[in-house]
Design a protein around this motif. Structure first.
Motif, PDB file in Angstrom:
ATOM      1  N   CYS A 128       0.832  -1.208   0.000  1.00  0.00           N
ATOM      2  CA  CYS A 128       0.000   0.000   0.000  1.00  0.00           C
ATOM      3  C   CYS A 128       0.864   1.254   0.000  1.00  0.00           C
ATOM      4  N   SER A 129       0.307   2.324  -0.506  1.00  0.00           N
ATOM      5  CA  SER A 129       1.028   3.617  -0.458  1.00  0.00           C
ATOM      6  C   SER A 129       0.046   4.666   0.049  1.00  0.00           C
ATOM      7  N   LEU A 130       0.585   5.624   0.752  1.00  0.00           N
ATOM      8  CA  LEU A 130      -0.277   6.652   1.358  1.00  0.00           C
ATOM      9  C   LEU A 130       0.040   8.018   0.772  1.00  0.00           C
ATOM     10  N   GLU A 131       0.395   8.039  -0.549  1.00  0.00           N
ATOM     11  CA  GLU A 131       0.728   9.340  -1.164  1.00  0.00           C
ATOM     12  C   GLU A 131      -0.476  10.253  -0.986  1.00  0.00           C
ATOM     13  N   GLU A 132      -1.049  10.762  -2.085  1.00  0.00           N
ATOM     14  CA  GLU A 132      -2.199  11.661  -1.962  1.00  0.00           C
ATOM     15  C   GLU A 132      -3.400  10.906  -1.385  1.00  0.00           C
ATOM     16  N   ASN A 133      -3.834   9.886  -2.119  1.00  0.00           N
ATOM     17  CA  ASN A 133      -4.954   9.061  -1.618  1.00  0.00           C
ATOM     18  C   ASN A 133      -4.419   7.676  -1.290  1.00  0.00           C
ATOM     19  N   PRO A 134      -4.998   7.058  -0.256  1.00  0.00           N
ATOM     20  CA  PRO A 134      -4.505   5.711   0.044  1.00  0.00           C
ATOM     21  C   PRO A 134      -4.719   4.783  -1.155  1.00  0.00           C
ATOM     22  N   GLU A 135      -3.688   4.023  -1.486  1.00  0.00           N
ATOM     23  CA  GLU A 135      -3.788   3.047  -2.574  1.00  0.00           C
ATOM     24  C   GLU A 135      -3.316   1.702  -2.053  1.00  0.00           C
ATOM     25  N   VAL A 136      -4.113   0.682  -2.315  1.00  0.00           N
ATOM     26  CA  VAL A 136      -3.770  -0.672  -1.866  1.00  0.00           C
ATOM     27  C   VAL A 136      -3.725  -1.574  -3.095  1.00  0.00           C
ATOM     28  N   SER A 137      -2.617  -2.261  -3.304  1.00  0.00           N
ATOM     29  CA  SER A 137      -2.606  -3.201  -4.430  1.00  0.00           C
ATOM     30  C   SER A 137      -2.329  -4.612  -3.929  1.00  0.00           C
ATOM     31  N   ILE A 138      -3.063  -5.529  -4.509  1.00  0.00           N
ATOM     32  CA  ILE A 138      -2.905  -6.940  -4.179  1.00  0.00           C
ATOM     33  C   ILE A 138      -3.154  -7.727  -5.443  1.00  0.00           C
ATOM     34  N   LYS A 139      -2.157  -8.624  -5.786  1.00  0.00           N
ATOM     35  CA  LYS A 139      -2.174  -9.315  -7.082  1.00  0.00           C
ATOM     36  C   LYS A 139      -2.460  -8.291  -8.175  1.00  0.00           C
ATOM     37  N   ASN A 140      -3.479  -8.500  -9.036  1.00  0.00           N
ATOM     38  CA  ASN A 140      -3.714  -7.581 -10.173  1.00  0.00           C
ATOM     39  C   ASN A 140      -4.766  -6.539  -9.870  1.00  0.00           C
ATOM     40  N   ALA A 151      -4.135  -2.074  10.435  1.00  0.00           N
ATOM     41  CA  ALA A 151      -4.315  -2.873  11.645  1.00  0.00           C
ATOM     42  C   ALA A 151      -3.382  -4.061  11.599  1.00  0.00           C
ATOM     43  N   ASP A 152      -2.194  -3.802  11.122  1.00  0.00           N
ATOM     44  CA  ASP A 152      -1.262  -4.902  10.879  1.00  0.00           C
ATOM     45  C   ASP A 152      -0.337  -5.152  12.061  1.00  0.00           C
ATOM     46  N   GLY A 153      -0.874  -4.933  13.280  1.00  0.00           N
ATOM     47  CA  GLY A 153      -0.211  -5.413  14.482  1.00  0.00           C
ATOM     48  C   GLY A 153       0.909  -4.543  15.030  1.00  0.00           C
ATOM     49  N   LEU A 154       1.649  -5.189  15.972  1.00  0.00           N
ATOM     50  CA  LEU A 154       2.673  -4.496  16.774  1.00  0.00           C
ATOM     51  C   LEU A 154       3.722  -3.811  15.894  1.00  0.00           C
ATOM     52  N   HIS A 155       4.152  -4.475  14.825  1.00  0.00           N
ATOM     53  CA  HIS A 155       5.214  -3.910  13.965  1.00  0.00           C
ATOM     54  C   HIS A 155       4.589  -3.366  12.687  1.00  0.00           C
ATOM     55  N   SER A 156       3.519  -2.609  12.839  1.00  0.00           N
ATOM     56  CA  SER A 156       2.699  -2.164  11.713  1.00  0.00           C
ATOM     57  C   SER A 156       3.493  -1.423  10.651  1.00  0.00           C
ATOM     58  N   ALA A 162       2.684   5.888   7.534  1.00  0.00           N
ATOM     59  CA  ALA A 162       1.941   7.096   7.910  1.00  0.00           C
ATOM     60  C   ALA A 162       2.736   7.962   8.891  1.00  0.00           C
ATOM     61  N   ASN A 163       4.019   7.563   9.116  1.00  0.00           N
ATOM     62  CA  ASN A 163       4.859   8.327  10.078  1.00  0.00           C
ATOM     63  C   ASN A 163       4.182   8.481  11.428  1.00  0.00           C
ATOM     64  N   LEU A 164       3.602   7.412  11.913  1.00  0.00           N
ATOM     65  CA  LEU A 164       2.944   7.480  13.233  1.00  0.00           C
ATOM     66  C   LEU A 164       3.679   6.629  14.251  1.00  0.00           C
TER      67      LEU A 164
END
Ligand SMILES: Cc1cc2nc3c(=O)[nH]c(=O)nc-3n(C[C@H](O)[C@H](O)[C@H](O)COP(=O)(O)OP(=O)(O)OC[C@H]3O[C@@H](n4cnc5c(N)ncnc54)[C@H](O)[C@@H]3O)c2cc1C
Length: 180
Positions: A128-140, A151-156, A162-164
């Motif tokens: 995923c990228s969080l440039e202007e709008n969130p974009e998520v890519s998976i396979k095609n 929500a990808d856990g302790l080592h998110s 997101a620099n959080l």
């Protein structure tokens, strides 16, 4: 590359996030949960759901999926330090539920699968990228959700993107669970 439209995408399918997915779907939001592992998912945990969590499960219609599995009521928590000093208290209201983590994961998934607005993809490896709008890519597939929940856990990785990142507390906490 094909484009799909979801209102909400949740990266990570642990209990907190399946719960968030159920809440989103119950509010008519087209929601996709992407989990890299396969269900039911286990994890080191004290397996205690606090009374407020139990109330929210009841409010969101998850409780009866959970009640078919064995669970133990508990009325409070005690902390025992390495030196043996004990701090304990009962909950002001209600009881907690002690539930095996894999049973919690299975029950939440069963509830999620009854909701037409909610799609769960397990065994998913996500970029995923969080440039202007969130974009998520998976396979095609490429997704541009209105809301992306990391929500990808302790080592998110999403939190890092997101620099959080927060500073890790020095004091370590050790958990051990005992069954009576
Ligand atoms: C020792 C210990 C005891 C605890 N005891 C309790 C307790 O008694 N009661 C309680 O309420 N809480 C307890 N907790 C805290 C509880 O475990 C966490 O708050 C809870 O697991 C958070 O749920 P989650 O869904 O946010 O994250 P997790 O459960 O960490 O789930 C994250 C999910 O994201 C997935 N994932 C990661 N990266 C990706 C990716 N790139 N793509 C797709 N999926 C991904 C992982 O496979 C995982 O399934 C305890 C924690 C510890 C360590």
């Amino acid at each position: 590359m094909s484009e799909h439209n979801y209102d909400v995408i949740i990266i990570g399918g642990g209990p907190a996030r399946l719960f968030a997915g159920i809440a989103c779907a119950r509010n008519e939001l087209r929601t996709l949960v992407l989990e890299k592992q396969t269900y039911p998912i286990d994890k080191a945990c004290g397996e205690g759901i606090m009374p407020s969590g139990v109330n929210n499960f009841k409010k969101l219609g998850v409780a009866h999926f959970l009640e078919k599995y064995p669970y133990h009521l508990f009325k409070g928590i005690s902390y025992v330090s390495a030196k043996g000093s004990v701090a304990e208290a009962n909950f002001a209201e209600g009881c907690g539920w002690g539930v095996q983590r894999t049973k919690l994961s299975a029950a939440l998934l069963e509830c999620a699968e009854t909701l037409p607005n909610l799609e769960i993809q397990e065994g998913a490896s996500v970029a995923c990228s969080l440039e202007e709008n969130p974009e998520v890519s998976i396979k095609n597939n490429v997704f541009h959700p209105k809301l992306l929940i990391g929500a990808d856990g302790l080592h998110s990785r999403v939190r890092k993107l997101a620099n959080l990142e927060a500073t890790i507390p020095k004091l370590k906490r050790w958990g051990c669970s005992t069954t009576f």
